[in-house]
Design an enzyme around this catalytic site. Structure first.
Site, PDB file in Angstrom:
ATOM      1  CE  LYS A  23       6.755 -34.456 -14.794  1.00 37.37           C
ATOM      2  NZ  LYS A  23       6.430 -34.740 -16.352  1.00 37.37           N
ATOM      3  N   GLY A  28       0.307 -40.168 -27.837  1.00 38.90           N
ATOM      4  CA  GLY A  28       1.038 -40.139 -26.670  1.00 38.90           C
ATOM      5  C   GLY A  28       0.863 -41.144 -25.644  1.00 38.90           C
ATOM      6  NE  ARG A  32       8.806 -21.293 -20.974  1.00 39.19           N
ATOM      7  CZ  ARG A  32       7.771 -22.284 -20.845  1.00 39.19           C
ATOM      8  NH1 ARG A  32       6.532 -22.083 -21.191  1.00 39.19           N
ATOM      9  NH2 ARG A  32       8.062 -23.254 -19.888  1.00 39.19           N
ATOM     10  CG  ASP A  52       8.342 -37.204 -18.995  1.00 40.65           C
ATOM     11  OD1 ASP A  52       7.714 -38.136 -18.772  1.00 40.65           O
ATOM     12  OD2 ASP A  52       8.084 -36.059 -18.325  1.00 40.65           O
ATOM     13  CG  ASN A 110       7.419 -22.131 -26.950  1.00 40.11           C
ATOM     14  OD1 ASN A 110       6.570 -23.216 -26.819  1.00 40.11           O
ATOM     15  ND2 ASN A 110       7.829 -21.399 -25.945  1.00 40.11           N
TER      16      ASN A 110
HETATM   17  P1  NDP Z   1       4.306 -26.759 -19.687  1.00 35.49           P
HETATM   18  O1  NDP Z   1       3.142 -25.987 -19.197  1.00 35.49           O
HETATM   19  O2  NDP Z   1       5.404 -26.655 -19.230  1.00 35.49           O
HETATM   20  O3  NDP Z   1       4.471 -26.239 -21.360  1.00 35.49           O
HETATM   21  C1  NDP Z   1       3.315 -25.768 -22.320  1.00 35.49           C
HETATM   22  C2  NDP Z   1       3.867 -25.701 -23.476  1.00 35.49           C
HETATM   23  O4  NDP Z   1       2.652 -25.439 -24.459  1.00 35.49           O
HETATM   24  C3  NDP Z   1       4.506 -24.392 -23.749  1.00 35.49           C
HETATM   25  O5  NDP Z   1       5.549 -24.400 -24.572  1.00 35.49           O
HETATM   26  C4  NDP Z   1       3.525 -23.291 -24.122  1.00 35.49           C
HETATM   27  O6  NDP Z   1       4.063 -22.421 -24.799  1.00 35.49           O
HETATM   28  C5  NDP Z   1       2.687 -24.125 -25.064  1.00 35.49           C
HETATM   29  N1  NDP Z   1       1.421 -23.522 -25.099  1.00 35.49           N
HETATM   30  C6  NDP Z   1       0.429 -23.639 -24.478  1.00 35.49           C
HETATM   31  N2  NDP Z   1      -0.678 -23.132 -24.671  1.00 35.49           N
HETATM   32  C7  NDP Z   1      -0.370 -22.942 -26.128  1.00 35.49           C
HETATM   33  C8  NDP Z   1      -1.067 -22.254 -27.219  1.00 35.49           C
HETATM   34  N3  NDP Z   1      -2.496 -21.854 -27.209  1.00 35.49           N
HETATM   35  N4  NDP Z   1      -0.549 -22.131 -28.555  1.00 35.49           N
HETATM   36  C9  NDP Z   1       0.855 -22.491 -28.405  1.00 35.49           C
HETATM   37  N5  NDP Z   1       1.599 -22.920 -27.418  1.00 35.49           N
HETATM   38  C10 NDP Z   1       0.938 -22.888 -26.399  1.00 35.49           C
HETATM   39  O7  NDP Z   1       3.533 -28.445 -19.979  1.00 35.49           O
HETATM   40  P2  NDP Z   1       4.252 -29.700 -20.345  1.00 35.49           P
HETATM   41  O8  NDP Z   1       5.445 -29.525 -21.309  1.00 35.49           O
HETATM   42  O9  NDP Z   1       4.709 -30.287 -18.968  1.00 35.49           O
HETATM   43  O10 NDP Z   1       2.990 -30.690 -20.970  1.00 35.49           O
HETATM   44  C11 NDP Z   1       2.588 -30.434 -22.008  1.00 35.49           C
HETATM   45  C12 NDP Z   1       1.808 -31.333 -22.465  1.00 35.49           C
HETATM   46  O11 NDP Z   1       2.414 -32.566 -22.602  1.00 35.49           O
HETATM   47  C13 NDP Z   1       0.631 -31.621 -21.508  1.00 35.49           C
HETATM   48  O12 NDP Z   1      -0.641 -31.748 -22.454  1.00 35.49           O
HETATM   49  C14 NDP Z   1       0.786 -32.926 -20.704  1.00 35.49           C
HETATM   50  O13 NDP Z   1      -0.101 -33.502 -20.514  1.00 35.49           O
HETATM   51  C15 NDP Z   1       1.523 -33.592 -21.954  1.00 35.49           C
HETATM   52  N6  NDP Z   1       2.448 -34.631 -21.574  1.00 35.49           N
HETATM   53  C16 NDP Z   1       2.288 -35.916 -21.933  1.00 35.49           C
HETATM   54  C17 NDP Z   1       3.456 -36.856 -21.561  1.00 35.49           C
HETATM   55  C18 NDP Z   1       2.928 -38.278 -21.946  1.00 35.49           C
HETATM   56  O14 NDP Z   1       3.458 -39.278 -21.152  1.00 35.49           O
HETATM   57  N7  NDP Z   1       2.509 -38.656 -23.123  1.00 35.49           N
HETATM   58  C19 NDP Z   1       4.216 -36.630 -20.438  1.00 35.49           C
HETATM   59  C20 NDP Z   1       4.445 -35.114 -20.168  1.00 35.49           C
HETATM   60  C21 NDP Z   1       3.813 -34.209 -20.483  1.00 35.49           C
HETATM   61  P3  NDP Z   1       4.444 -20.951 -24.156  1.00 35.49           P
HETATM   62  O15 NDP Z   1       5.982 -21.074 -23.747  1.00 35.49           O
HETATM   63  O16 NDP Z   1       4.236 -19.738 -25.023  1.00 35.49           O
HETATM   64  O17 NDP Z   1       3.496 -20.534 -22.997  1.00 35.49           O
END
Ligand code: NDP
Length: 280
Positions: free
Chosen positions: A71, A243, A159, A108, A154
């Site tokens: 993206k 979602g 971040r 989105d 977060n």
């Molecule tokens: P990213 O990898 O860009 O971001 C992941 C986020 O999750 C970060 O903020 C990360 O925190 C956090 N995170 C991951 N593991 C943990 C944990 N164990 N505890 C706390 N925080 C955690 O992913 P995306 O933003 O692209 O996607 C996130 C979700 O959204 C996915 O499951 C995706 O499938 C879903 N999604 C759904 C859509 C829809 O149309 N419904 C559209 C787009 C996405 P940190 O910064 O600390 O790593």
């Protein structure tokens, strides 16, 4: 479906891409609107986005959806960006224009808001947004631009601060502090990947103990549909928004640009996706 030399073509690029439900959705819409169109999944490895997009454009594709991990590269690739793409810092929908240029949009955030509205949720006053990745950024920008006060939490604080600075708005709280601030919020959004695949991994129930009774709880994760957060919210009699509707809503603008019809979000599309997600 019969594909001929005049069939309108679009697709989704990702790596991996086989999990994407977008082909199912778009091909359902093509069939139900009697459109001579086809939408295909296209696995493209990191580093090859530009060459793939140029090739598809030359081959006459109308446009492309872009998903993880492309993206941000798509944002750099396109000739022009919509306001939503600029705010999100990412592109998930590309239109190959007739003059050979490309336009990039990020649908989105609008999809998230449209899904809330489809569930009868009006404009929110104060949203707590969990996460600072791609989904969180799109959701946060859309809510902020709709006039909603936002607070971002977060796991990695830096971040969240970077996101607030990029959006030039909103507040930040430390990850452990968000449940304590929930009483003042009327919307909670999980935009992290917590709960993906059904793993609990977090004390959602305890975190919701201070929620106001009118809190709307939404999750961008849709696998499973009833995420651990939504289960905990339902146990507390809070209104929930899953979602899956966001996934459907965010697809509509691209379909309209490529195939010329803005599809309605009907029960058939939702049932089709649910069926596929449940593997039956
Ligand atoms: P990213 O990898 O860009 O971001 C992941 C986020 O999750 C970060 O903020 C990360 O925190 C956090 N995170 C991951 N593991 C943990 C944990 N164990 N505890 C706390 N925080 C955690 O992913 P995306 O933003 O692209 O996607 C996130 C979700 O959204 C996915 O499951 C995706 O499938 C879903 N999604 C759904 C859509 C829809 O149309 N419904 C559209 C787009 C996405 P940190 O910064 O600390 O790593």
């Amino acid at each position: 479906m019969t594909i001929t030399g005049t069939t309108k073509l679009a697709g989704v690029i990702g790596w991996p891409v086989e999990h994407s439900r977008s082909p199912l959705l778009h091909n359902h819409w093509c069939a139900s609107h009697d459109i001579d169109g086809a939408y295909v999944p296209l696995p493209v490895p990191p580093g090859s986005l530009d060459v793939a997009l140029r090739g598809l454009q030359a081959a006459g594709f109308r446009g492309i959806n872009v998903t993880i991990p492309h993206k941000e590269d798509a944002f750099r690739f396109v000739d022009r960006k919509t306001q939503s793409a600029l705010r999100a810092g990412a592109v998930n929908t590309i239109v190959f224009e007739d003059d050979g240029t490309t336009t990039g949009d990020c649908t989105d955030g609008k999809g998230f808001l449209a899904n809330l509205h489809a569930h009868g949720v009006g404009n929110s006053r104060h949203a707590m947004i969990l996460g600072a990745g791609g989904a969180a950024r799109a959701v946060a920008a859309a809510l902020l631009d709709s006039g909603c006060r936002i607070t971002i939490a977060n796991r990695t604080l830096q971040r969240a601060i970077a996101l607030r600075d990029a959006l030039e708005g909103g507040e930040v709280v430390e990850w452990d502090a968000w449940p304590g601030q929930l009483a003042s919020c009327d919307l909670l959004v999980n935009a992290t990947s917590l709960g993906l695949g059904g793993s609990a991994g977090y004390d959602w129930s305890g975190s919701l103990s201070g929620a106001a009774p009118d809190l709307i709880v939404s999750d961008v994760v849709y696998v499973p549909l009833m995420t651990p957060l939504l289960q905990a919210a339902r146990m507390r009699d809070l209104k929930i928004v899953d979602g899956l509707g966001m996934l459907i809503q965010q697809a509509r603008a691209g379909f309209n640009a490529w195939f010329g019809i803005l599809p309605q979000v009907d029960d058939t599309a939702r049932a089709l996706l649910l069926h596929s997600l449940n593997g039956d």
